[in-house]
Design an enzyme around this catalytic site. Structure first.
Site, PDB file in Angstrom:
ATOM      1  N   SER A   1       0.705  -1.109  -0.050  1.00 56.97           N
ATOM      2  CA  SER A   1       0.053  -0.144   0.213  1.00 56.97           C
ATOM      3  C   SER A   1       0.801   1.320   0.022  1.00 56.97           C
ATOM      4  CB  SER A   1      -0.980  -0.081   1.050  1.00 56.97           C
ATOM      5  OG  SER A   1      -1.835   1.062   1.069  1.00 56.97           O
TER       6      SER A   1
ATOM      7  N   ASP B   1      -8.461  -3.410  -6.498  1.00 59.03           N
ATOM      8  CA  ASP B   1      -8.618  -4.252  -5.449  1.00 59.03           C
ATOM      9  C   ASP B   1      -9.367  -3.646  -4.207  1.00 59.03           C
ATOM     10  OD1 ASP B   1      -7.099  -2.010  -4.388  1.00 59.03           O
ATOM     11  OD2 ASP B   1      -5.325  -3.089  -3.893  1.00 59.03           O
TER      12      ASP B   1
ATOM     13  N   HIS C   1      -7.537  -5.358  -0.994  1.00 53.60           N
ATOM     14  CA  HIS C   1      -6.354  -4.517  -0.584  1.00 53.60           C
ATOM     15  C   HIS C   1      -5.640  -4.990   0.336  1.00 53.60           C
ATOM     16  CE1 HIS C   1      -3.780  -1.117  -1.194  1.00 53.60           C
ATOM     17  NE2 HIS C   1      -4.079  -0.887   0.179  1.00 53.60           N
TER      18      HIS C   1
END
Length: 669
Positions: free
Chosen positions: A249, A571, A624
């Site tokens: 991320s 995602d 995610h």
């Protein structure tokens, strides 16, 4: 005086039945029933609550007793009986193939997934020394909400610690293995690497305070210097084997910044020299990286919202907008999150060249679908469709990242009537004193400033920075010192040696390391936020004046507007375009962004949700965070860490049209 005498009733003279023991029993039973009824009526709400709590606690302890007494293999046995035999975990599979640890591994967590603990605080935080304020049980949010908010916020002027407060990142693998009890982040990946033979001497969690701007993590905590030295140490004690870096991320952007910092000369950089990365890094395996930003970050800064918040507001109107206990409100969330400079690193980068304009976008023509492994991955509006209005609705203008009204989102640009907000005169401060603590910078705009924002109608990526500077000038004043969101014309310009450009892949060069590899690993197959339909809030005083219009949407599951949010493939947090473009085009081969020709690979993981609750968050998820437990991804990571290469993994694996979308973006390479 005459006496009044009671007149006899006819039955008064009748003989009375004799008194018996049976009569006493009936009388006693009647009295008991009356007393029992009286006690039942006197039962208070407190009694009922205590009874309910007691039942819940008893049930909980009973279930906990059963869980601790049953065989450890029972849950797996039950799951296999229902769903069939489970595949071997990636670690077990790789061990059977004879794979062993080779390259040391460095984890770089993303935003909000790393634990933060208190080292110094105000009087309200008494007893919380070195207790987690972020991560773990989050108990302090409920016990001391105002105190928690105060300590989690940064200084609105400096972006550093407020006076008298020190909150620092948790260190070690426990910093981000679990976000909360039972909710894993890195734990599954760490466990599978351990099966192969990894341990703490060749695994390192590069924890940092994810609230700070990237350069400020070095200024305050010397985090970048500690990461540099830990990588050097791991390479040294592992016989000179280069490290495999695994950022997730926002950690992808953080490590991109690190690669420029470590080679830049001191004092701005780490002074490692131009060959540091070539000597110490084998591969960078980016997981779910928002390399070009994420529209979800923009909506969070603009109105403290996202798709889930808009959906919740539709179910329970007014709940999120009410000032419950003066703390659980979006206003307070906005006030706190706008002090976190790191959030500005994820504002969409590259302007209209990357994200599209009023009438075009790279993903133009894409229609989200609830696809599975068995059906097609993309659906497009039929060219033979006779109704042009339906076709228009099925080809949204993704380039309009914010539109005030659905009609504005769908109109052709030639029909839009926009009044430029730049230079508009902001109104008087109309907020009362009770609003100031929760309304951040909106109370300084006045109604005329709020109206000016809405009258501009539609905002593309080229308008976003100006819009944020208008609505949140203090936040952007700090952010502009630490981040840039443009597209470089000439990367040899000396200005790009400044740290504010280092986390933008479009304004910096990769290191001179031709033997290094870079991977983009991300999930696909989930509708992901791309653009928003907004409206003005019902009232402007003490409210956030802008809201996602959750009434804007379509009932057809194959259209992309729902609850005021346009979605594309990704995602659920980062669109595929943002995660994949640099490895698909920007860094592919020798380009001005990748002068040494570092090899790049794209590995997409098609989302396959768990079939039942026994599977937990699943082993094939593309979401995610849940992708961190995806068996395919973990296996790819283990194989590279054990000495494999992208070619040995099979090269690119793609389910979306990322290469087609990338070709539509016209940039100089």
């Amino acid at each position: 005086m005459s006496l009044l005498r009671r007149r006899k009733r006819p039955d008064d003279d009748a003989p009375q039945p004799p008194h018996t023991a049976e009569d006493d029993d009936k009388k006693g039973k009647s009295q008991k029933k009356s007393a029992k009824k009286k006690r039942r009526n006197s039962y208070s709400c407190v009694d009922n609550c205590c009874w309910l709590v007691g039942c819940i606690c008893t049930t909980w302890w009973f279930l906990l007793f059963l869980y601790n007494t049953m065989p450890a293999s029972f849950p797996q046995y039950l799951t296999e009986k229902i769903t069939g035999a489970l595949p071997d975990p990636p670690g077990v599979k790789c061990v059977k193939e004879g794979l062993e640890p080779k390259h040391p591994v460095v984890f770089v967590p993303g935003i909000v997934t790393g634990g933060l603990e208190l080292w110094e605080g105000h009087e309200c935080a008494e007893g919380l020394f070195r207790k987690r304020l972020w991560g773990g049980t989050f108990g302090e949010i409920y016990r001391r909400p105002s105190c928690w908010l105060q300590h989690m916020s940064l200084d609105n002027e400096t972006g550093l610690d407020p006076a008298g407060i020190r909150v620092r990142p948790v260190s070690g693998l426990v910093a981000a293995d679990y976000f909360a009890p039972g909710y894993f982040v890195w734990a599954v990946l760490i466990a599978n690497l351990a099966r192969v033979g990894y341990e703490e001497k060749n695994m390192y969690m590069a924890a940092y305070d994810w609230r700070l701007s990237f350069q400020n993590t070095e200024v305050r905590d010397r985090t970048l210097s500690r990461i540099k030295r830990n990588i050097e140490l791991m390479v040294e004690i592992n016989d000179g084997q280069k490290a495999v870096i695994i950022p997730h991320s926002m950690g992808v952007l953080y490590f991109l910044h690190f690669m420029k910092w470590v080679e830049a000369p001191a004092p701005m950089g780490g002074g490692g020299g131009s060959d540091w990365c070539a000597k110490h890094i084998k591969a960078v395996m980016n997981i779910g990286g928002p390399l070009l930003g994420a529209p979800k970050a923009l909506s969070g800064l603009f109105s403290a919202e996202a798709k889930d918040v808009a959906f919740a507001r539709g179910i329970a109107p007014g709940v999120l907008d009410s000032d419950v206990f003066h703390i659980q409100t979006l206003q307070h969330i906005m006030r706190m999150s706008r002090t976190w400079d790191s959030t500005m690193s994820m504002i969409p980068k590259g302007g209209e060249t990357i994200w599209g304009g009023l009438d075009w976008s790279p993903e133009e023509g894409y229609i989200p679908s609830n696809r599975t492994h068995e059906n097609v991955h993309n659906s497009f509006c039929s060219q033979n469709e006779s109704d042009s209005k339906v076709c228009q609705a099925r080809n949204p203008n993704y380039g309009r990242i914010i539109s005030f009204g659905r009609d504005v989102a769908e109109l052709h640009s030639s029909k839009l009537e926009r009044i430029d907000f730049r230079g508009a005169v902001k109104g008087k401060n109309l907020a009362n004193s009770t609003c100031r603590d929760v309304w951040t910078e909106y109370h300084e705009m006045g109604f005329s400033g709020i109206k000016a924002i809405s009258e501009y109608k539609a905002y593309t990526a080229g308008d976003l920075l100006d819009m944020l500077e208008f609505v949140a000038p203090k936040m952007m004043e700090r952010g502009n010192v630490h981040f840039s969101h443009g597209l470089a014309e000439n990367l040899d310009d000396p200005k790009y040696a400044h740290y504010k450009y280092w986390s933008n892949a479009l304004e910096t060069k990769l290191p001179n390391a031709p033997d290094m590899e870079i991977y983009s690993l991300y999930g696909v197959g989930i509708p992901t936020e791309r653009a928003y339909v907004y409206k003005l809030a019902p009232t402007a005083e003490c409210y956030i004046p802008f809201q996602i219009d959750n009434t804007a949407g379509d009932t057809d599951e194959h259209v992309c507007l729902k609850d005021g949010v346009y979605t594309v493939d990704g995602d659920e947090t980062v669109p595929a375009l943002s995660a994949g473009f640099m490895c698909a085009k920007g860094w592919r081969g020798k380009t001005r962004f990748n002068p040494s020709g570092i090899k790049t690979y794209i590995r997409e993981y098609d989302h396959n949700p768990p079939s039942n609750f026994l599977e937990g968050r699943g082993t094939q998820s593309g979401a995610h965070v849940d992708i961190m437990g995806n068996f395919q991804l973990i296996e790819d990571v283990i194989r590279v860490a054990a000495g494999g290469s992208g070619e040995q993994l099979g090269g690119d694996r793609v389910y979306t049209d990322i290469f087609k979308w990338s070709d539509k973006i016209n940039i100089k390479l």
